[in-house]
Design a protein around this motif. Structure first.
Motif, PDB file in Angstrom:
ATOM      1  N   GLU A  23      78.337  59.705  43.732  1.00 39.73           N
ATOM      2  CA  GLU A  23      77.097  60.097  44.416  1.00 39.73           C
ATOM      3  C   GLU A  23      77.272  61.444  45.116  1.00 39.73           C
ATOM      4  OE1 GLU A  23      78.775  57.320  44.932  1.00 39.73           O
ATOM      5  OE2 GLU A  23      77.529  55.768  44.018  1.00 39.73           O
ATOM      6  N   LYS A  27      75.411  65.037  44.417  1.00 35.71           N
ATOM      7  CA  LYS A  27      74.725  65.829  45.457  1.00 35.71           C
ATOM      8  C   LYS A  27      75.181  67.284  45.387  1.00 35.71           C
ATOM      9  CE  LYS A  27      74.176  62.127  48.874  1.00 35.71           C
ATOM     10  NZ  LYS A  27      74.783  61.583  50.103  1.00 35.71           N
ATOM     11  N   ALA A  31      72.982  70.753  44.651  1.00 40.52           N
ATOM     12  CA  ALA A  31      72.831  71.577  45.850  1.00 40.52           C
ATOM     13  C   ALA A  31      72.669  73.059  45.534  1.00 40.52           C
ATOM     14  CB  ALA A  31      74.035  71.383  46.769  1.00 40.52           C
ATOM     15  N   ASP A 122      69.735  75.099  50.421  1.00 39.86           N
ATOM     16  CA  ASP A 122      70.020  73.959  51.298  1.00 39.86           C
ATOM     17  C   ASP A 122      70.928  74.357  52.460  1.00 39.86           C
ATOM     18  OD1 ASP A 122      68.714  72.081  49.535  1.00 39.86           O
ATOM     19  OD2 ASP A 122      70.443  72.323  48.208  1.00 39.86           O
ATOM     20  N   ILE A 212      76.708  68.900  52.471  1.00 38.46           N
ATOM     21  CA  ILE A 212      75.999  68.469  51.256  1.00 38.46           C
ATOM     22  C   ILE A 212      76.279  66.993  50.966  1.00 38.46           C
ATOM     23  CG2 ILE A 212      75.740  68.845  48.759  1.00 38.46           C
ATOM     24  CD1 ILE A 212      74.696  71.217  50.397  1.00 38.46           C
ATOM     25  N   THR A 213      77.538  66.588  51.122  1.00 40.08           N
ATOM     26  CA  THR A 213      77.884  65.202  50.786  1.00 40.08           C
ATOM     27  C   THR A 213      77.650  64.246  51.954  1.00 40.08           C
ATOM     28  OG1 THR A 213      80.177  65.612  51.437  1.00 40.08           O
ATOM     29  CG2 THR A 213      79.643  65.907  49.105  1.00 40.08           C
TER      30      THR A 213
END
Lengths: 268, 77, 80
Positions: A23, A27, A31, A122, A212-213
């Protein structure tokens, strides 16, 4: 989406991490991160974000690669002298990881273009060396609600702080206004130990990957500084300032303006 | 008077010391390049000369640090 | 003021911009012994505004600096 064997193998060391997993890696692939400056700090950030599989990486710098850059700007090679830094950086990022989208901006950062440049990203990495631009990045990111990592290096020292607008202290909470230009030791006169750029840039890259994670605790409300001569690291807690002119209760800075002596003025 | 500056204990011989005087005592080369935190709150630059330190104050000098790339503003550095 | 100073080495750094002018100044100083004098010629503007200060910070002494007819400066440095 079915992940290919090569994807799983390339990112296996991330996927193996309990906190990241498939997961987290997905991501990263989705990103979009913008690196402002392809110099000492931008170089390691670019290399590590490319290696980590950040799907879209933007990089901005107006300059061409010079011989004196090579002592610390490890994304540029001797053969790149004379080439635009953003092209040199893009080529290395794609050599590491051909599946990325790398957007280059060979331009200066101005009040007139910064909104447009940062829009859609982001996270933003501040790897610029001058204070007016650092303040411009802070103000634009706070106004746009885009998190960013501040970074600075000089001689044997480095400092960094992560800003999540609306949630944590911003750069102006710590440093209200740019220092008078005559008080600033210019980077070229003061010198810098090359590997310091790598120390600080990799901390910034780590913050990007954490943001991000969603792993761990960011360097928000904290100014981390180090001195490489003593190899001491120090964290200073920073409080969000209600009187901050940009992120405070009654902001007085509501539009972006260029610093004096900016090339942005000269171009018009 | 005992205070802590950037985490280290400092013994000040003088009785009443302002932030400005402390910058001087600590031989801070360019006070314009420093942001000062006292017990977790920032001291406005205009108040450096009038803010008196007290016993056990925790002072942090936070230095402006640039570094990175020059090619974003076009100011030659 | 015209004090007689014995110059042990001299380097013309006209046309050499920051920071290479400081780099060459440091190279010349490294060749001298403590107490010897280096003369450098620096351009007006950023070079004269920056180099002497950096030299001072490294502990050397600026004996004199004088502007020349072409607006460049001659700077006498005594090595620490």
């Amino acid at each position: 989406m079915e992940l290919s064997d090569s994807y799983l193998e390339r990112y296996s060391r991330h996927i193996l991490l309990h906190d990241v997993g498939v997961e987290g890696q997905e991501k990263l692939s989705a990103a979009k991160v913008l690196i402002l400056g392809a110099g000492g700090l931008g170089a390691p950030v670019a290399l590590y974000l490319a290696a980590a599989g950040v799907g879209t990486i933007g990089i901005l710098d107006h300059d061409l690669v010079e011989l004196s850059n090579l002592q610390r700007q490890v994304v540029h090679f001797t053969r790149d002298i004379g080439a635009p830094k953003v092209d040199s950086a893009r080529q290395k990022m794609l050599a590491i990881n051909p599946e990325l989208i790398v957007k280059t901006y060979q331009d200066y950062l101005c009040a007139a273009n910064i909104r447009e440049v940062i829009d859609g990203y982001d996270f933003v990495v501040d790897g610029v060396d001058n204070f007016p631009t650092k303040f411009l990045i802070n103000d634009a990111c706070v106004m746009a609600g885009i998190p960013f990592s501040h970074g600075g290096i000089l001689r044997f020292d480095g400092q960094t702080m992560t800003v999540v607008p609306g949630r944590s202290a911003c750069y102006r909470c710590v440093f209200r206004t740019p220092p008078p230009s005559d008080a600033v030791p210019t980077c070229s006169q003061a010198g810098v130990l090359g590997a310091i750029a790598g120390m600080l840039g990799t901390i910034q890259a780590t913050e990007v990957l954490k943001y991000i994670t969603g792993v761990g605790d960011l360097l928000t409300d904290t100014l981390l500084s180090f001195n490489a001569k003593a190899m001491t690291f120090r964290r200073v807690a920073i409080k969000r300032q209600p009187a901050c002119p940009v992120c405070g209760e009654r902001p007085t800075i509501t539009k972006l303006v260029d610093a004096e002596q900016s090339v942005c003025d000269l171009k018009r | 008077m005992n205070i802590r500056v950037n985490g280290e204990t400092q013994v000040l011989a003088e009785g009443s010391v302002t932030v400005a005087r402390l910058l001087d005592i600590q031989q801070v080369e360019s006070p314009d390049m420093v942001s000062v935190q006292r017990n977790g709150d920032f001291v406005e630059r205009d108040n450096f000369g009038s803010t008196l330190l007290a016993e056990n104050d925790e002072i942090e000098f936070l230095y402006f640090m640039g570094g990175g790339a020059c090619g974003c503003l076009g100011v030659r550095c | 003021m015209n004090t007689l100073v014995v110059v042990d080495a001299s380097r013309n750094l006209r046309g050499v911009s920051c920071p290479m002018n400081l780099v060459y100044t440091k190279v010349e100083l490294s060749k001298l012994r403590s107490g010897q004098v280096l003369e450098v010629i620096l351009d007006n503007g950023a070079p004269i505004n920056n180099v002497p200060g950096s030299v001072l910070k490294e502990g050397h002494t600026i004996i004199s600096q004088e502007q020349l007819a072409d607006s460049a400066w001659t700077v006498m440095i005594r090595k620490k």
